[in-house]
Design an enzyme around this catalytic site. Structure first.
Site, PDB file in Angstrom:
ATOM      1  N   ALA A 165     -17.724 -18.846 125.384  1.00 21.17           N
ATOM      2  CA  ALA A 165     -18.694 -19.896 125.074  1.00 21.17           C
ATOM      3  C   ALA A 165     -20.043 -19.601 125.711  1.00 21.17           C
ATOM      4  O   ALA A 165     -20.126 -19.041 126.804  1.00 21.17           O
ATOM      5  CB  ALA A 165     -18.169 -21.242 125.577  1.00 21.17           C
ATOM      6  N   CYS A 166     -21.106 -19.993 124.998  1.00 20.76           N
ATOM      7  CA  CYS A 166     -22.452 -19.987 125.576  1.00 20.76           C
ATOM      8  C   CYS A 166     -23.132 -21.281 125.149  1.00 20.76           C
ATOM      9  O   CYS A 166     -22.463 -22.260 124.817  1.00 20.76           O
ATOM     10  CB  CYS A 166     -23.234 -18.744 125.178  1.00 20.76           C
ATOM     11  SG  CYS A 166     -23.616 -18.597 123.415  1.00 20.76           S
ATOM     12  N   SER A 167     -24.454 -21.319 125.132  1.00 15.07           N
ATOM     13  CA  SER A 167     -25.151 -22.578 124.841  1.00 15.07           C
ATOM     14  C   SER A 167     -24.941 -23.052 123.408  1.00 15.07           C
ATOM     15  O   SER A 167     -24.460 -24.152 123.153  1.00 15.07           O
ATOM     16  CB  SER A 167     -26.643 -22.421 125.120  1.00 15.07           C
ATOM     17  OG  SER A 167     -26.864 -22.133 126.481  1.00 15.07           O
ATOM     18  N   ILE A 208     -21.551 -24.843 124.121  1.00 13.40           N
ATOM     19  CA  ILE A 208     -21.448 -25.928 125.097  1.00 13.40           C
ATOM     20  C   ILE A 208     -22.310 -27.122 124.685  1.00 13.40           C
ATOM     21  O   ILE A 208     -21.988 -28.275 124.975  1.00 13.40           O
ATOM     22  CB  ILE A 208     -21.858 -25.430 126.501  1.00 13.40           C
ATOM     23  CG1 ILE A 208     -21.022 -24.199 126.904  1.00 13.40           C
ATOM     24  CG2 ILE A 208     -21.691 -26.533 127.541  1.00 13.40           C
ATOM     25  CD1 ILE A 208     -19.539 -24.432 126.994  1.00 13.40           C
TER      26      ILE A 208
END
Length: 224
Positions: A165-167, A208
């Site tokens: 996961a990232c932004s 996220i």
């Protein structure tokens, strides 16, 4: 916002070196790697350390990365499916955002390994990159974390079930405007993971940001 990943500079190859000779005096120079004594002369061999490092994963063509992700059956899951997999199937959410963003809010139980980090070294190449970022008013330039895989390996074995996961996460799904999808930090991280033998890699669709927007629980870590 302007974005800059690298600046090409005409530094010589690390295989090139200057040889300076003196018949009576010792020559001193910053960056000297080795010195060889030659009969009747003192010789300094200066090796260049300013060479651009090996090509980072971000610079590998997205089409090539996407093909490998599809070949290795990396699947995107939405945030609610990710939460279910985490609770019921022992999946681990690997948050690859910068540490400060992770501490500000992340899914409960997620672990953090930065995909990108602040530039740390002070070689000529890194100084040039800092100047390039500064030209655009960016004084906290980042680089691909060269220890990313080693850091993940210290926390998760190759059989671990991982949701990266990232932004905002990017996507492998084709659209009219983006027929090959769009890469992101989490997809680059997923590419590196499968490239290095991880077998159960998933990708968090929406990132996220969507996790928080959907009202799912978030943990924070307060600075001391």
């Amino acid at each position: 916002m302007a974005s800059l990943t690298s600046i090409a500079t005409p530094y010589p190859s690390s295989s090139q070196a200057l040889r300076l000779k003196s018949s009576g005096n010792t020559l001193f120079s910053a960056g000297v790697r080795s010195a060889a004594m030659v009969s009747g002369h003192k010789t300094l061999k200066i090796q260049c350390t300013s060479t651009k490092p090996a090509k980072p994963a971000a610079e590998v063509d997205w089409r090539q990365k996407r093909e490998l992700l599809l070949e290795k059956r990396v699947r995107s899951v939405d945030v609610k499916e990710a939460q279910r997999l985490q609770k019921e199937n022992n999946f681990v959410i690997l948050d690859v955002r910068p540490e400060a963003e992770y501490k500000a809010g992340h899914p409960p139980g997620a672990i953090n390994v930065e995909m990108y980090r602040l530039i740390r070294e002070w070689t000529a190449w890194d100084i040039a990159r800092r100047l390039g970022f500064a030209f655009f008013g960016i004084f906290s330039g980042t680089e691909e974390n060269p220890e990313f895989i080693q850091s993940v390996e210290a926390k998760l074995d190759k059989e671990a079930k991982i949701i990266v996961a990232c932004s905002s996460a990017g996507t492998m799904k084709p659209t009219q405007n983006l027929p090959e999808g769009q890469q992101s930090r989490s997809l680059i991280a997923a590419y590196l993971l499968v490239l290095n033998g991880y077998k159960n890699v998933f990708h968090l669709e929406g990132g996220i940001y969507t996790w928080g927007k959907e009202g799912l629980p978030v943990e924070t870590i307060e600075e001391d």
